[in-house]
Write a protein that holds these residues in place. Structure first.
Motif, mmCIF file in Angstrom:
data_model
loop_
_atom_site.group_PDB
_atom_site.id
_atom_site.type_symbol
_atom_site.label_atom_id
_atom_site.label_comp_id
_atom_site.label_asym_id
_atom_site.label_seq_id
_atom_site.Cartn_x
_atom_site.Cartn_y
_atom_site.Cartn_z
ATOM 1 N N LEU A 1 0.796 -1.231 0.000
ATOM 2 C CA LEU A 1 0.000 0.000 0.000
ATOM 3 C C LEU A 1 0.827 1.279 0.000
ATOM 4 C CD1 LEU A 1 -2.759 -0.969 2.608
ATOM 5 C CD2 LEU A 1 -2.950 -0.954 0.115
ATOM 6 N N GLY A 2 2.123 1.150 0.260
ATOM 7 C CA GLY A 2 2.954 2.336 0.388
ATOM 8 C C GLY A 2 2.879 2.888 1.799
ATOM 9 N N ASP A 3 3.527 4.025 2.007
ATOM 10 C CA ASP A 3 3.521 4.652 3.319
ATOM 11 C C ASP A 3 2.155 5.262 3.600
ATOM 12 O OD1 ASP A 3 6.186 4.014 3.871
ATOM 13 O OD2 ASP A 3 6.910 5.812 2.849
ATOM 14 N N PRO A 4 1.697 5.177 4.850
ATOM 15 C CA PRO A 4 0.395 5.766 5.190
ATOM 16 C C PRO A 4 0.460 7.284 5.212
ATOM 17 C CG PRO A 4 1.487 4.998 7.163
ATOM 18 C CD PRO A 4 2.351 4.568 6.006
ATOM 19 N N GLU A 5 -0.705 7.913 5.108
ATOM 20 C CA GLU A 5 -0.784 9.364 5.212
ATOM 21 C C GLU A 5 -0.626 9.819 6.661
ATOM 22 O OE1 GLU A 5 -4.264 10.979 3.314
ATOM 23 O OE2 GLU A 5 -3.978 9.677 1.570
ATOM 24 N N ASP A 6 -1.014 8.960 7.591
ATOM 25 C CA ASP A 6 -0.976 9.321 9.002
ATOM 26 C C ASP A 6 -0.719 8.070 9.829
ATOM 27 O OD1 ASP A 6 -1.223 11.084 11.211
ATOM 28 O OD2 ASP A 6 -3.330 10.528 11.481
ATOM 29 N N ILE A 7 0.026 8.226 10.920
ATOM 30 C CA ILE A 7 0.292 7.132 11.853
ATOM 31 C C ILE A 7 -0.041 7.645 13.250
ATOM 32 C CG2 ILE A 7 2.023 5.592 12.862
ATOM 33 C CD1 ILE A 7 3.602 5.824 10.238
ATOM 34 N N GLU A 8 -0.868 6.893 13.982
ATOM 35 C CA GLU A 8 -1.255 7.266 15.344
ATOM 36 C C GLU A 8 -1.079 6.079 16.274
ATOM 37 O OE1 GLU A 8 -5.211 8.838 15.660
ATOM 38 O OE2 GLU A 8 -4.987 10.095 13.885
ATOM 39 N N GLU A 9 -0.695 6.363 17.499
ATOM 40 C CA GLU A 9 -0.650 5.351 18.560
ATOM 41 C C GLU A 9 -1.970 5.429 19.316
ATOM 42 O OE1 GLU A 9 2.046 3.202 19.348
ATOM 43 O OE2 GLU A 9 2.825 3.915 17.433
ATOM 44 N N TYR A 10 -2.528 4.267 19.653
ATOM 45 C CA TYR A 10 -3.812 4.226 20.338
ATOM 46 C C TYR A 10 -3.782 3.104 21.365
ATOM 47 C CZ TYR A 10 -8.878 3.864 20.975
ATOM 48 O OH TYR A 10 -10.130 3.815 21.499
ATOM 49 N N TYR A 11 -4.079 3.435 22.622
ATOM 50 C CA TYR A 11 -4.100 2.427 23.680
ATOM 51 C C TYR A 11 -5.475 1.763 23.712
ATOM 52 C CZ TYR A 11 -4.052 0.182 28.228
ATOM 53 O OH TYR A 11 -4.146 -0.736 29.240
ATOM 54 N N VAL A 12 -5.501 0.440 23.643
ATOM 55 C CA VAL A 12 -6.737 -0.337 23.688
ATOM 56 C C VAL A 12 -6.830 -0.939 25.080
ATOM 57 C CG1 VAL A 12 -8.066 -2.204 22.649
ATOM 58 C CG2 VAL A 12 -6.494 -0.854 21.239
ATOM 59 N N GLU A 13 -7.659 -0.316 25.909
ATOM 60 C CA GLU A 13 -7.743 -0.714 27.312
ATOM 61 C C GLU A 13 -8.218 -2.157 27.477
ATOM 62 O OE1 GLU A 13 -9.652 0.857 31.517
ATOM 63 O OE2 GLU A 13 -9.981 2.012 29.698
ATOM 64 N N LEU A 14 -9.212 -2.553 26.734
ATOM 65 C CA LEU A 14 -9.768 -3.903 26.875
ATOM 66 C C LEU A 14 -8.705 -4.978 26.658
ATOM 67 C CD1 LEU A 14 -12.290 -5.695 27.267
ATOM 68 C CD2 LEU A 14 -12.599 -5.579 24.811
ATOM 69 N N ALA A 15 -7.870 -4.781 25.658
ATOM 70 C CA ALA A 15 -6.834 -5.763 25.342
ATOM 71 C C ALA A 15 -5.510 -5.448 26.037
ATOM 72 C CB ALA A 15 -6.622 -5.834 23.831
ATOM 73 N N ASP A 16 -5.424 -4.273 26.671
ATOM 74 C CA ASP A 16 -4.213 -3.815 27.363
ATOM 75 C C ASP A 16 -3.005 -3.829 26.431
ATOM 76 O OD1 ASP A 16 -2.709 -2.793 29.470
ATOM 77 O OD2 ASP A 16 -2.156 -4.792 30.197
ATOM 78 N N VAL A 17 -3.215 -3.245 25.240
ATOM 79 C CA VAL A 17 -2.141 -3.137 24.249
ATOM 80 C C VAL A 17 -2.187 -1.747 23.619
ATOM 81 C CG1 VAL A 17 -2.112 -5.603 23.680
ATOM 82 C CG2 VAL A 17 -3.519 -4.045 22.337
ATOM 83 N N THR A 18 -1.071 -1.348 23.079
ATOM 84 C CA THR A 18 -1.022 -0.132 22.278
ATOM 85 C C THR A 18 -0.903 -0.555 20.832
ATOM 86 O OG1 THR A 18 0.032 1.114 24.050
ATOM 87 C CG2 THR A 18 0.250 1.996 21.816
ATOM 88 N N GLU A 19 -1.819 -0.044 20.030
ATOM 89 C CA GLU A 19 -1.765 -0.359 18.606
ATOM 90 C C GLU A 19 -1.300 0.866 17.837
ATOM 91 O OE1 GLU A 19 -5.769 -1.678 17.639
ATOM 92 O OE2 GLU A 19 -6.379 0.363 17.178
ATOM 93 N N THR A 20 -0.666 0.602 16.729
ATOM 94 C CA THR A 20 -0.229 1.660 15.827
ATOM 95 C C THR A 20 -1.168 1.630 14.634
ATOM 96 O OG1 THR A 20 2.055 1.316 16.528
ATOM 97 C CG2 THR A 20 1.705 2.565 14.493
ATOM 98 N N GLN A 21 -1.888 2.735 14.438
ATOM 99 C CA GLN A 21 -2.879 2.815 13.373
ATOM 100 C C GLN A 21 -2.282 3.525 12.162
ATOM 101 O OE1 GLN A 21 -6.335 4.728 15.045
ATOM 102 N NE2 GLN A 21 -6.854 2.945 16.287
#
Length: 169
Positions: free
Chosen positions: A55-75
């Motif tokens: 897909l190539g490089d994304p237009e935006d990258i955000e970190e998001y903490y998912v409390e239920l799973a207790d993980v940080t995802e990179t969107q």
């Protein structure tokens, strides 16, 4: 916003509690996560480099903490129409809002822009479930990923699929 909150609460109560609390057969169809593909090229567990090579490089990258799973995802966001979330640099969730991308679910092509009736033969329980919800704007297709992962298939008043989101409760 109140309607969305009500809908999410309704989906949680009607779909997930019976499956989790009583270990019954879920009231919606399920697919194996290994059988879900974006554009027949990207699937759950693929690496960041696998995705960006396609897909190539994304237009935006955000970190998001998912409390239920207790993980940080990179969107990774590709415009407003595609979001791929990574946990430990592996694909964890995929959200699609455009007909430019197709989700293939065990051979069935789930396409934004198609009518919701298109899922009836492939996912009869999920299709039937939306008819049991009063004024439903979405239905669910479960993922075997865990007891609380599912694809929410959203549609408008005319029945046109507008978005497919990987959610978790």
């Amino acid at each position: 916003m109140e309607a969305r909150s009500k809908l999410n609460g309704t989906i949680f109560l009607l779909l997930l509690l019976p499956a989790i609390a009583w270990a019954q057969e879920p009231p919606f169809d399920t697919v194996e996560s290994e059988q879900v593909w974006l554009n027949s090229e990207i699937t759950y567990g693929d690496s960041v480099s696998d995705v960006t090579s396609i897909l190539g490089d994304p237009e935006d990258i955000e970190e998001y903490y998912v409390e239920l799973a207790d993980v940080t995802e990179t969107q990774y966001r590709y415009g407003d129409d595609l979001m791929i979330a990574f946990v430990d640099e592996k694909v964890e969730r995929i959200n699609v809002k455009t007909s430019a991308h197709t989700l293939c679910l065990e051979g069935f092509e789930l396409q934004v822009g198609n009518h919701i009736d298109s899922i009836e033969s492939a996912f009869p329980k999920s299709y039937g479930l939306m008819n049991t919800l009063n004024e439903a704007e979405a239905t669910a297709i479960g993922l075997d990923y865990g007891d609380y992962y599912y694809l929410e298939v959203r549609f408008d008043d005319e029945g046109t699929i507008t978005e497919v989101r990987h959610l978790m409760f």
